[in-house]
Write a protein that holds these residues in place. Structure first.
Motif, PDB file in Angstrom:
ATOM      1  N   LEU A  55      18.547  -6.407  10.326  1.00  0.00           N
ATOM      2  CA  LEU A  55      17.756  -5.732  11.356  1.00  0.00           C
ATOM      3  C   LEU A  55      16.249  -5.791  11.088  1.00  0.00           C
ATOM      4  O   LEU A  55      15.466  -5.920  12.013  1.00  0.00           O
ATOM      5  CB  LEU A  55      18.213  -4.277  11.490  1.00  0.00           C
ATOM      6  N   MET A  56      15.857  -5.678   9.833  1.00  0.00           N
ATOM      7  CA  MET A  56      14.422  -5.691   9.496  1.00  0.00           C
ATOM      8  C   MET A  56      14.184  -6.631   8.328  1.00  0.00           C
ATOM      9  O   MET A  56      14.699  -6.422   7.227  1.00  0.00           O
ATOM     10  CB  MET A  56      13.951  -4.273   9.124  1.00  0.00           C
ATOM     11  N   TRP A  57      13.391  -7.693   8.580  1.00  0.00           N
ATOM     12  CA  TRP A  57      13.066  -8.683   7.560  1.00  0.00           C
ATOM     13  C   TRP A  57      11.694  -9.242   7.880  1.00  0.00           C
ATOM     14  O   TRP A  57      11.315  -9.322   9.056  1.00  0.00           O
ATOM     15  CB  TRP A  57      14.132  -9.791   7.561  1.00  0.00           C
TER      16      TRP A  57
ATOM     17  N   ASP B 133       8.686  -6.725  -3.611  1.00  0.00           N
ATOM     18  CA  ASP B 133       8.087  -8.000  -4.033  1.00  0.00           C
ATOM     19  C   ASP B 133       8.715  -8.500  -5.338  1.00  0.00           C
ATOM     20  O   ASP B 133       9.420  -7.783  -6.029  1.00  0.00           O
ATOM     21  CB  ASP B 133       6.552  -7.918  -4.091  1.00  0.00           C
ATOM     22  N   ASP B 134       8.432  -9.762  -5.646  1.00  0.00           N
ATOM     23  CA  ASP B 134       9.109 -10.424  -6.763  1.00  0.00           C
ATOM     24  C   ASP B 134       8.535 -10.080  -8.125  1.00  0.00           C
ATOM     25  O   ASP B 134       9.214 -10.203  -9.125  1.00  0.00           O
ATOM     26  CB  ASP B 134       9.024 -11.952  -6.580  1.00  0.00           C
ATOM     27  N   GLN B 135       7.277  -9.702  -8.171  1.00  0.00           N
ATOM     28  CA  GLN B 135       6.624  -9.592  -9.474  1.00  0.00           C
ATOM     29  C   GLN B 135       6.654  -8.172 -10.039  1.00  0.00           C
ATOM     30  O   GLN B 135       7.193  -7.936 -11.103  1.00  0.00           O
ATOM     31  CB  GLN B 135       5.170 -10.092  -9.363  1.00  0.00           C
ATOM     32  N   GLN B 136       6.096  -7.213  -9.295  1.00  0.00           N
ATOM     33  CA  GLN B 136       5.919  -5.864  -9.839  1.00  0.00           C
ATOM     34  C   GLN B 136       6.979  -4.864  -9.391  1.00  0.00           C
ATOM     35  O   GLN B 136       7.042  -3.761  -9.914  1.00  0.00           O
ATOM     36  CB  GLN B 136       4.532  -5.311  -9.438  1.00  0.00           C
ATOM     37  N   GLY B 137       7.775  -5.235  -8.376  1.00  0.00           N
ATOM     38  CA  GLY B 137       8.726  -4.268  -7.845  1.00  0.00           C
ATOM     39  C   GLY B 137       8.097  -3.304  -6.854  1.00  0.00           C
ATOM     40  O   GLY B 137       8.669  -2.258  -6.535  1.00  0.00           O
ATOM     41  N   ASP B 138       6.892  -3.642  -6.371  1.00  0.00           N
ATOM     42  CA  ASP B 138       6.244  -2.822  -5.340  1.00  0.00           C
ATOM     43  C   ASP B 138       6.792  -3.200  -3.969  1.00  0.00           C
ATOM     44  O   ASP B 138       7.511  -4.196  -3.831  1.00  0.00           O
ATOM     45  CB  ASP B 138       4.720  -3.062  -5.341  1.00  0.00           C
ATOM     46  N   LEU B 139       6.427  -2.423  -2.946  1.00  0.00           N
ATOM     47  CA  LEU B 139       6.780  -2.807  -1.589  1.00  0.00           C
ATOM     48  C   LEU B 139       6.084  -4.125  -1.260  1.00  0.00           C
ATOM     49  O   LEU B 139       4.885  -4.288  -1.518  1.00  0.00           O
ATOM     50  CB  LEU B 139       6.355  -1.721  -0.593  1.00  0.00           C
ATOM     51  N   ARG B 140       6.832  -5.069  -0.715  1.00  0.00           N
ATOM     52  CA  ARG B 140       6.290  -6.382  -0.356  1.00  0.00           C
ATOM     53  C   ARG B 140       5.229  -6.218   0.737  1.00  0.00           C
ATOM     54  O   ARG B 140       5.409  -5.428   1.668  1.00  0.00           O
ATOM     55  CB  ARG B 140       7.444  -7.256   0.147  1.00  0.00           C
ATOM     56  N   LYS B 141       4.145  -6.974   0.615  1.00  0.00           N
ATOM     57  CA  LYS B 141       3.087  -6.918   1.635  1.00  0.00           C
ATOM     58  C   LYS B 141       3.566  -7.679   2.870  1.00  0.00           C
ATOM     59  O   LYS B 141       3.563  -8.903   2.897  1.00  0.00           O
ATOM     60  CB  LYS B 141       1.790  -7.547   1.107  1.00  0.00           C
TER      61      LYS B 141
ATOM     62  N   GLY C   8       3.492   1.344   7.889  1.00  0.00           N
ATOM     63  CA  GLY C   8       3.226   2.173   6.715  1.00  0.00           C
ATOM     64  C   GLY C   8       4.469   2.273   5.846  1.00  0.00           C
ATOM     65  O   GLY C   8       5.489   1.629   6.117  1.00  0.00           O
ATOM     66  N   GLU C   9       4.401   3.098   4.809  1.00  0.00           N
ATOM     67  CA  GLU C   9       5.451   3.120   3.785  1.00  0.00           C
ATOM     68  C   GLU C   9       6.789   3.668   4.275  1.00  0.00           C
ATOM     69  O   GLU C   9       7.799   3.545   3.580  1.00  0.00           O
ATOM     70  CB  GLU C   9       4.976   3.896   2.552  1.00  0.00           C
ATOM     71  N   ASP C  10       6.811   4.270   5.457  1.00  0.00           N
ATOM     72  CA  ASP C  10       8.092   4.794   5.964  1.00  0.00           C
ATOM     73  C   ASP C  10       8.818   3.782   6.861  1.00  0.00           C
ATOM     74  O   ASP C  10       9.748   4.141   7.581  1.00  0.00           O
ATOM     75  CB  ASP C  10       7.889   6.118   6.708  1.00  0.00           C
TER      76      ASP C  10
END
Length: 345
Positions: A80-82, A134-142, A150-152
């Motif tokens: 549904l979301m990618w 994301d692949d490197q840091q485990g943060d939310l992918r840009k 936003g983050e939600d």
């Protein structure tokens, strides 16, 4: 295979339209014989099912869902979301400028209502959010989803999906989840959803693995960590890349492609026996691990039916001869099938 593991977990494959429409009859027979769950490789992705703001293309998806129903299969919706395979218009206003948060949320809700609502009670589980870490840091992918909503963004997608079909299972799906940084990022995301009262029924670990990497210990550590969140674990896109890989990482970042080079396409006339034996052992070891954790694993889905169908023939280099699945180009079981069946005994 579906019979061998019926007390453990569903065993399935991702299907393409040739198989669903009956044009690939040998493949269709194999699917009915071996599998009891199916995933759609591409035909429920946004660009395929909803290419224009006021246009839906439901015929392929309808055929896929009908195939699942006719064969009493546990039918999956993907995705549904990618950040990939989503049309540009989703993120733009009428003037072609970046759309507002309100507009993108409205489109997301309308898309999920329409697609999930159409298959309510027929599709049993949905990959709601795909590859958001994301692949490197485990943060939310840009991505555009993060940038505009936003983050939600993930919370909204899960809320809309739950509303559209309260009984469907809802999943988060991603690759390279054996990596500690990425695993930690997914745990953080799922905990943030749970804190809002949003249930994630299972985490889909895409099993795009190599012959030696990741280690079984790495895979197992993530199975255990995700189950401790109160989630089930699905292996959603299992295949074993036997070819040398120019990519820096084991994974599935489809944006990372390379030019043709013979040194990465080394088995054009067939798989050497020594490599076939490695592939056999690798599949047996993985299925033994899955069985060990059958109390938390609900489903194991291969990403394709035969080697001829695999996306790895074209990624990260187009035109390779790849051998990542359990059935060969002639629809015959490889030695790995017997080895996998042994693990069920």
């Amino acid at each position: 295979m579906k019979d061998a593991f019926k007390k453990d977990f569903y065993v399935g494959a991702a299907l393409n339209y040739r198989q669903i429409s009956g044009r690939d009859t040998k493949s269709t027979a194999l699917i009915k014989q071996q599998f009891n769950t199916i995933s759609p490789e591409n035909l429920l992705k946004w660009e395929a099912v909803h290419p224009q703001p006021d246009q839906y293309n439901f015929k392929p998806a309808d055929d896929y869902v009908a195939f699942g129903q006719q064969n009493k299969m546990f039918t999956i919706g993907h995705t549904l979301m990618w950040h990939q395979q989503t049309p540009k218009w989703v993120f733009e206003d009428a003037a072609g400028k970046p759309a507002s948060r309100e507009l993108v949320l409205k489109r997301l809700e309308e898309h999920i209502n329409t697609v999930v609502g159409r298959y309510k009670g027929k599709i049993a589980g949905w990959d709601v959010v795909n590859e958001a870490i994301d692949d490197q840091q485990g943060d939310l992918r840009k991505t555009k989803w993060l940038e505009i909503i936003g983050e939600d963004f993930a919370a909204k997608a899960f809320e809309y999906a739950r509303k559209a079909d309260p009984k469907a299972e809802l999943y988060y799906n991603d690759y390279s989840l054996y990596r500690p940084e990425k695993r930690a990022g997914v745990i953080k995301l799922v905990k943030s959803l749970q804190a809002k009262g949003i249930k994630v029924d299972a985490i889909g670990m895409q099993g795009h693995y190599g012959l030696t990497k990741p280690s079984l210990e790495q895979v197992e550590a993530s199975i255990v960590a995700f189950s401790q969140l109160g989630c089930k674990v699905n292996f959603t896109e299992l295949d074993i890349d036997v070819l040398p890989n120019p990519s820096r990482r084991q994974g599935a970042d489809i944006a990372e492609t390379f030019a043709a080079d013979a040194k990465y396409n080394v088995y054009t006339t067939g798989l050497p026996d020594s490599v076939q034996q490695q592939l056999t052992k690798r599949y047996a070891d993985l299925f033994a691990l899955f069985r060990k954790h059958r109390n938390v694993i609900d489903r194991v889905t291969l990403w394709g039916v035969t080697d001829a169908d695999s996306w790895l023939n074209d990624w990260p280099i187009k035109g390779r001869t790849s051998y990542p699945l359990l059935f060969d180009r002639n629809y015959q079981p490889k030695p790995a099938v017997q080895a996998v069946l042994q693990t069920a005994r």
